[in-house]
Design an enzyme around this catalytic site. Sequence first.
Site, PDB file in Angstrom:
ATOM      1  N   GLU A  57      45.580  32.177  -7.564  1.00  0.00           N
ATOM      2  CA  GLU A  57      44.247  31.622  -7.721  1.00  0.00           C
ATOM      3  C   GLU A  57      43.712  31.961  -9.110  1.00  0.00           C
ATOM      4  O   GLU A  57      43.596  33.120  -9.481  1.00  0.00           O
ATOM      5  CB  GLU A  57      43.326  32.232  -6.656  1.00  0.00           C
ATOM      6  CG  GLU A  57      41.875  31.881  -6.849  1.00  0.00           C
ATOM      7  CD  GLU A  57      40.958  32.730  -5.979  1.00  0.00           C
ATOM      8  OE1 GLU A  57      41.463  33.487  -5.137  1.00  0.00           O
ATOM      9  OE2 GLU A  57      39.735  32.635  -6.160  1.00  0.00           O
TER      10      GLU A  57
ATOM     11  N   ASP B  59      42.714  35.922  -4.350  1.00  0.00           N
ATOM     12  CA  ASP B  59      41.890  37.129  -4.448  1.00  0.00           C
ATOM     13  C   ASP B  59      41.550  37.641  -3.048  1.00  0.00           C
ATOM     14  O   ASP B  59      41.453  36.861  -2.112  1.00  0.00           O
ATOM     15  CB  ASP B  59      40.573  36.822  -5.172  1.00  0.00           C
ATOM     16  CG  ASP B  59      40.806  36.560  -6.648  1.00  0.00           C
ATOM     17  OD1 ASP B  59      41.942  36.796  -7.108  1.00  0.00           O
ATOM     18  OD2 ASP B  59      39.874  36.107  -7.331  1.00  0.00           O
TER      19      ASP B  59
ATOM     20  N   ASP C 243      38.914  38.231  -1.835  1.00  0.00           N
ATOM     21  CA  ASP C 243      37.504  38.009  -1.527  1.00  0.00           C
ATOM     22  C   ASP C 243      37.381  36.722  -0.712  1.00  0.00           C
ATOM     23  O   ASP C 243      38.379  36.115  -0.353  1.00  0.00           O
ATOM     24  CB  ASP C 243      36.665  37.947  -2.807  1.00  0.00           C
ATOM     25  CG  ASP C 243      37.045  36.761  -3.672  1.00  0.00           C
ATOM     26  OD1 ASP C 243      37.947  35.994  -3.265  1.00  0.00           O
ATOM     27  OD2 ASP C 243      36.476  36.605  -4.755  1.00  0.00           O
TER      28      ASP C 243
ATOM     29  N   ASP D   1      36.307  33.749  -1.453  1.00  0.00           N
ATOM     30  CA  ASP D   1      36.784  32.501  -2.038  1.00  0.00           C
ATOM     31  C   ASP D   1      38.305  32.445  -1.991  1.00  0.00           C
ATOM     32  O   ASP D   1      38.885  31.378  -1.847  1.00  0.00           O
ATOM     33  CB  ASP D   1      36.270  32.357  -3.462  1.00  0.00           C
ATOM     34  CG  ASP D   1      34.777  32.121  -3.472  1.00  0.00           C
ATOM     35  OD1 ASP D   1      34.356  31.163  -2.830  1.00  0.00           O
ATOM     36  OD2 ASP D   1      34.051  32.916  -4.084  1.00  0.00           O
TER      37      ASP D   1
END
Lengths: 823, 323
Positions: free
Chosen positions: B110, B183, B185, B187
């Site tokens: 990403e 990641d 996270d 997203d």
Amino acid sequence: MYPQQTIVSNDLVKEMQTSFIEYAMSVIVARALPDVRDGLKPVHRRILYAMYADNLTSDKPFKKSATCVGDVLGRYHPHGDASVYDAMVRLAQDFSMRYMLVDGHGNFGSIDGDPPAAYRYTEARMSKLSNEMLRDIEKDTVDWVPNFDESRKEPKVLPARFPNLLVNGSSGIAVGMATNIPPHNLKEVINACICVLDNSEATLSDLMEHIKGPDFPTRGIIMGRSGIRAAYATGRGRIVMRGRTEFEEHAGGRIRIIVTELPYQVNKKVLVETIADQVKDKRLEGISDLRDESDRNGMRIVIELKKDANPQVVLNRLFAQTSLQTTFSVNMLALVDDQSQPKILSLRHILDEYLKFQEEIILRRTRYDLRKAEERAHILEGLLIAQDNIDEVIHIIRSAYDDAKEKLMARFGLTDVQVQCILDMRLKALQGLERDKLMAEYKELEEKIAYYQKLLGDMDLVRSVLKQELIDLRDKYGDDRITEIQDVEDEIDIEDLIEEEQCVYTMTQNGYIKRTAATEYSAQKRGGKGVKAMTTREEDVVTSVFTASTHDYLLFFTNTGKVHRKKGYLIPEAGRTAKGTNIVNVLPLEAGEKVTAGLSVRELDEESYLVMITRMGTVKRIALSSLNTARKAGIRALTLEEGDELIEVRRTDGHQNILLVTHDGMAICFKETDIRCMGRDAVGVRGIRLKEGDYVVGAARAVQGHTLLSITENGYGKRTPIEEYLRGEGGEPQKRGGSGLKNYNVTEKTGKVVAARVVTGEEDILMISDDGTIIRMDASDINIYSRATQGVRVMRVAEDVKVISLARAEKEEEDSAPLTEEE
Amino acid sequence: MREGLTAVISVKLEEAQFEGQTKAKLGNARIRTLVDNVVSDQLALFLEENPMVARTILDKAMMANRAREAARKARENIRRKTGLEGERLPGKLSDCNERDPSLTEIYIVEGDSAGGSAKGGRDSRFQAILPLWGKMLNVEKARADKVYGNDKLSPVITALGCGIGEDLDLNKLRYHKVVIMADADVDGSHIRTLLLTFFFRYMRPLIEEGYVYAAVPPLYKLTRGKMSRVAYSDEERDKESAELRGDNPNAKIDISRYKGLGEMNAHELWETTMDPEKRSLRRITLDDAIAADQCFTILMGESVEPRREFIEQNAKYVINLDI
């Protein structure tokens, strides 16, 4: 290979679900939706707090936007810089925010959708009102949470001393849900808050006394109140917004449309481009030129109209086809319960949440003030003791080695804090302590403490404080509403978009229908040959031709007793020679349903009636106005008995005579008032008593002076004066329900009666036989005979060919009265 | 009339001549014009008078057209790939040296910022890196032709080399480990769901064969003075933290949450996430294709209501809520 690595299996479904819910939930609770209390999404809250923490209040000089964006990114918001800057820019745009929260300097974009200057150029600081978002934040009024790297704390919510969620609105798309809250007028919202504070039972109507509706920064006009009310009552509703326009007359009496205000969130440049495109595509007509003359004096879009254009029609089309009118879909979704849950909220709910939060802010602030006051009072008590014994205090300090603190504490019974304060004072200050001043301050503090304590124990007092603070805020920042709300519900009626004109409607036996502008037929002189009105398919004939306005109602009656209502303009327009469209494409007809009669009416008025006649001799009269229901198509006009069919419908004024003609040569004429007016579902009453095997072939309004034209199977026919169907001196009609009079001397030669119509003698008639032959002739060519005669041969038909139907046609299309197919 | 529609026309004529042995086609030219005229005339009339039938036929034809269009695009895509010199690989791909697909792996990373670390940290003998920037198309909601032309997905298709949809050929797959490295996270989670949707809808055999993996990057970094450790879960963080602290209860331990792969140095990324000697991977398996199909329809599909229901029912199970 690589035995040390760990590979765990995870089912696709599980992987998807966990990943998805993680994403969905964080977007919902921590990205796209505002908190009901301060009306801010995290990024906005962080921008405002970062500015505040940077001392960038409205009274300080501007700072580069880059500083602010950098601070927000580095301290609180680990996401893209562009998203932070975009969010900040929006807070500074006077066309996005009803009350700007950021005071921007430089190019912050325009209503044309121009981008703002890069953040190295623009400067920003908090706006005045924005200070109110953060007022009292240092007084422990809100909860604090660690930031992403736990290096500092950020407020979970801002104190928001004015109801920002309603005032500035919010919009955001999360996952599986979205929010769209319009902006409002500060004064109105605060008044509604006060209304709730004064009267906890306040109803929505009470609140709407204050909050009239959204107040958009782009001004404009809101059309109608029902959408607003729905939105406030349930949290969802649709509000129609329009730009402000006016007609301006200029050289040569030509009119132009001037647009000075737009609906909220409409991009002016895009709007102008759409109009231009639609003009090019001929979807918008009547526009000759289009300019955007907006300048520093304000917005001005000029739409020049063609000379022959109807300004109102053009304007209505602009509203319908461009974003000059847009709908704001209200969906008041916000996070409640300390940002743990998204919820659709009514207006009252939002106000309640806000006021509850503000009460809490005041309580927490008071607790903080109380603590501070008590601390200060405590110190003052110490200072007062010291002042009373100033010489001894100074002596003790001077004589002490490093135990002055302990000695003072022991000698005067002072606390650690008090002594520390005394020791921290310079000698000069200590000597200069004035008892009066100290006492005065102490008194004042005592009063404050008493007040704070009272406040903490009295929620009514808290509410009155809150009320006063809101009033102060309202008086300081409130302004007048700028969006106008008009009562007219005014869903644009399509009719407003269509110029009214007279049209000729043609319908054929096989159900082809079309509409042609009357002007297309206008060119001929009286006595001309006529023009072809319709190209029909083989074996098809035009059965009715009539003129009506595009704004008239056309009523189509079908054999099953239903009536379909259509505005004239809904019938597809076609050229003079086109064959038209089949009626099944125009009306929602069921299988086997056939249009048997048609009428045009200007409106469904109270004075007119419809008389319906069925094949089995049943008649029924209804008021025309009873067809005026919400359903525009396919309502029942008549309940038919098994095997019966509706064959004719006539519009009457309540004083007509009705004439029924049967297959076996009978006829009856009676007053329409003999038929009681009934409801739509009724069956009707007997019009004529039929012999076994007989049925009604035609019906008409018996207008005196006209003649009844009857045609038989074998092509014989005659005209008979209407008066012959009336009896007695004054020409009294019969009573309905009898067997009637003999209308035709039916013999082997003539065959039975197949059709009958009342004619004036000035029209053409068409006869159609079952082998497809049509003959057209002047009605007056058919001889007049009395009732019980055989008539003359009017159409020569071969053996076993039968005449099946009769239609009337105007001799000239030009002077066609409302309904040519009628008597 | 290409598919799915049938018409029966009865013609009576003298001296009928048929084409070919199978008599599949009538050969008389004269009758053709006649039939043409009559049929088009009558059919036009019929369609005019039966709008429901007309609409159904039209829908059918348009759907068939869309499908043909999509298939054509797909063919073109494949042709273009085999055009110049065998395969033209996407510019962003940093390929590996090894050619044997059973030994190689590709990391779909990403963001360019993480792509850089991954390139610097990889073992170029067998690890290829393909950075993707931004969120790609949700293929569940997009029509097939949009998918073929999508600029975010086409590098993935070309890099993997095996084609998609019906043309998929596992023998041409260039890597037997396709690792999604997003990641840690939210997203990242989203990008993972988008990629998995694409794989499931267009490259399902990859998942069935177990070629698709998710990388497991660490969540926390713990530092005490010069010592540092990483942790992959909250429990591990507490354990590591206790170990680092050792017998000194006052020792200051810095715990930071990794926000993105770009935060890590190249060597850190190698050590924690990519080194096949130490790393851990999640292999994505397809246990129940029907359940999976439903799952994708609910989560990524057009209809919002079931998605909201899913969210409401599962809201409490959130493990990794990020601000």
